[in-house]
Scaffold this active site. Structure first.
Site: not given
Length: 449
Positions: A246, A373, A388
């Site tokens: 991003h 998980d 990210s």
């Protein structure tokens, strides 16, 4: 007369069937396909086509793709595999009863690609083109009044100062020095401002600050941003890399930072702020050996940062490059993400891909993912800031990167397709459209001007 009525009844029944079919899940799925798709050479794309739909491959553009089953080129009430034969382009046509066109999809067959997955924790230092106006700081004049010369002259928060008196500015300290020196000579300041896509010229008269005894114009400005994110991939031959997934934006103005130059350096995770409902968590990242450059930053785009590594990086989980998968190869279900939650150790964690939003042009939120998980949920609560760019891998192929966390549910988040990151890196041809999301641990420090 009877025959005419019979024809009317049959016509009405056919019309009702067509309308019923047009609102069926099968029709919506086919019509929801993007008009353009990309397939890596050697991949197959699966469509489920049921009666009364048929599918054919147009032969007027060559034989880059073909229907693998059935052999006659048509499929009724069975899965259809599109097989990519060679580089090029083909057209897939969906028709109602083999007669009425419903959807046409253009398929581009792209070269096979192999990348080394990332997961490394990286420190990011990004310098903007010009300096960013991030706030107003009223100046205490000699008469005791607080004034804002820059704001009064029309300079807004979010503007980018490109030059002052025809001198290109690159740092906040440089801006402060130019303003003070011009004020001492009682000269007006000519600002070249970038606002969105346009450039403006504005004149500002500096004022002597009664507190600092320096000439000022009443702005907070910033020339750089720094933070911690995750490397997504690199190409082992060219050393080209992609990270974050991003755009990096200024933390105060939320405007994308126009990259002048930048670097990535090693980072370590010293702790985790646990994510909670309504309060996203965060990796506590620390730069280590900031002078040790891992690589440069050449672009800050809606799908991350891109540049070149100085040397290939070690990934003990994937020591060799692995294939990538285009968006139409992704499946609902199990996948894994690579990230660092302690020190510099890259680990794999199980996630579930819950939704796939096929896209024709580069857009965010292509994938909806959920952390499954148990260990990662215990350590972080799910997806946290600093993750990210963490690569998403399914069936041994890189399919995308983590970009965004759901504030109301930190176990879920968004991911972007690897297709768009490859386009931004220049590895495959690019299609233009813009949007972005960010999930980046951001540290920035403004300078008073």
């Amino acid at each position: 007369m009877l025959r005419s009525k019979w024809r009317s009844v049959v016509g009405m029944c056919i019309a009702v069937l067509i309308v019923a079919f047009s609102i069926s899940p099968q029709f919506r799925n086919i019509y929801g396909l993007p008009p353009n798709m990309r397939i890596i050479q050697g991949e197959t794309a699966l469509f489920t086509v049921n009666y009364p739909l048929t599918v054919t491959v147009s032969q007027d553009l060559g034989d880059s793709i073909r229907i693998k089953s059935p052999s006659n080129g048509y499929a009724i009430s069975r899965p259809v595999f599109l097989e990519s034969v060679k580089l090029g382009r083909g057209t897939v046509e969906f028709k109602l009863l083999g007669l009425i066109p419903i959807r046409t999809v253009q398929v581009d067959v792209l070269p096979q690609l192999k990348l080394v997955p990332g997961g490394h924790s990286i420190g990011v230092v990004l310098h903007s083109h010009g300096v960013i106006v991030v706030g107003n700081s009223p100046v205490l004049a000699s008469d005791g009044q607080f004034i804002t010369p820059a704001k009064d002259a029309g300079i807004n928060v979010g503007d980018i100062i490109l030059s002052i008196n025809d001198i290109a500015v690159q740092s906040d300290n440089q801006v402060a020095e130019i303003i003070d020196s011009s004020g001492q000579t009682e000269k007006s300041l000519k600002f070249l401002i970038k606002r969105g896509s346009e450039q403006l010229t504005l004149n500002v008269n500096p004022v002597l600050c009664n507190d600092t005894k320096r000439y000022r114009i009443g702005l907070f400005v910033r020339d750089s941003a720094a933070g911690v994110g995750t490397l997504t991939f690199y190409e082992p031959n060219s050393h080209a890399y992609g990270a974050l997934g991003h755009v990096i934006t200024d933390s105060d103005t939320n405007q994308p930072i126009d990259c002048e130059k930048g670097k990535i350096v090693p980072a370590t995770v010293s702790g985790i702020q646990h994510g909670k409902r309504g309060q996203p968590g965060e990796k506590i990242g620390v730069f280590i050996e900031e002078d040790q450059l891992l690589g440069n930053i050449q672009k800050n785009t809606q799908f991350g940062i891109y540049g070149n590594l100085n040397n290939n990086l070690q990934n003990d989980l994937y020591q060799e490059a692995i294939p990538v998968a285009s968006m139409n190869q992704i499946q609902i279900g199990y996948a894994e993400m690579l990230t660092v939650v302690e020190g510099q150790n890259i680990e794999r964690f199980s996630i579930e891909i819950q939704k796939i939003n096929l896209q024709d042009y580069p857009e965010g939120k292509g994938l909806v993912i959920k952390v499954t998980d148990p260990r990662l949920l215990e350590m972080t609560g799910g997806i946290v800031q600093g993750m990210s760019g963490s690569p998403i891998i399914q069936n041994g192929k890189i399919v995308g990167a983590v970009t965004h966390v759901f504030v109301h549910d930190p176990t879920k988040g968004y991911g972007c397709f690897i297709d768009w990151m490859l386009m931004e890196s220049g590895i495959i041809p690019k299609k233009e459209r813009q949007t972005s999301n960010r999930l980046f641990t951001h540290y920035t420090f403004p300078k008073i001007a």
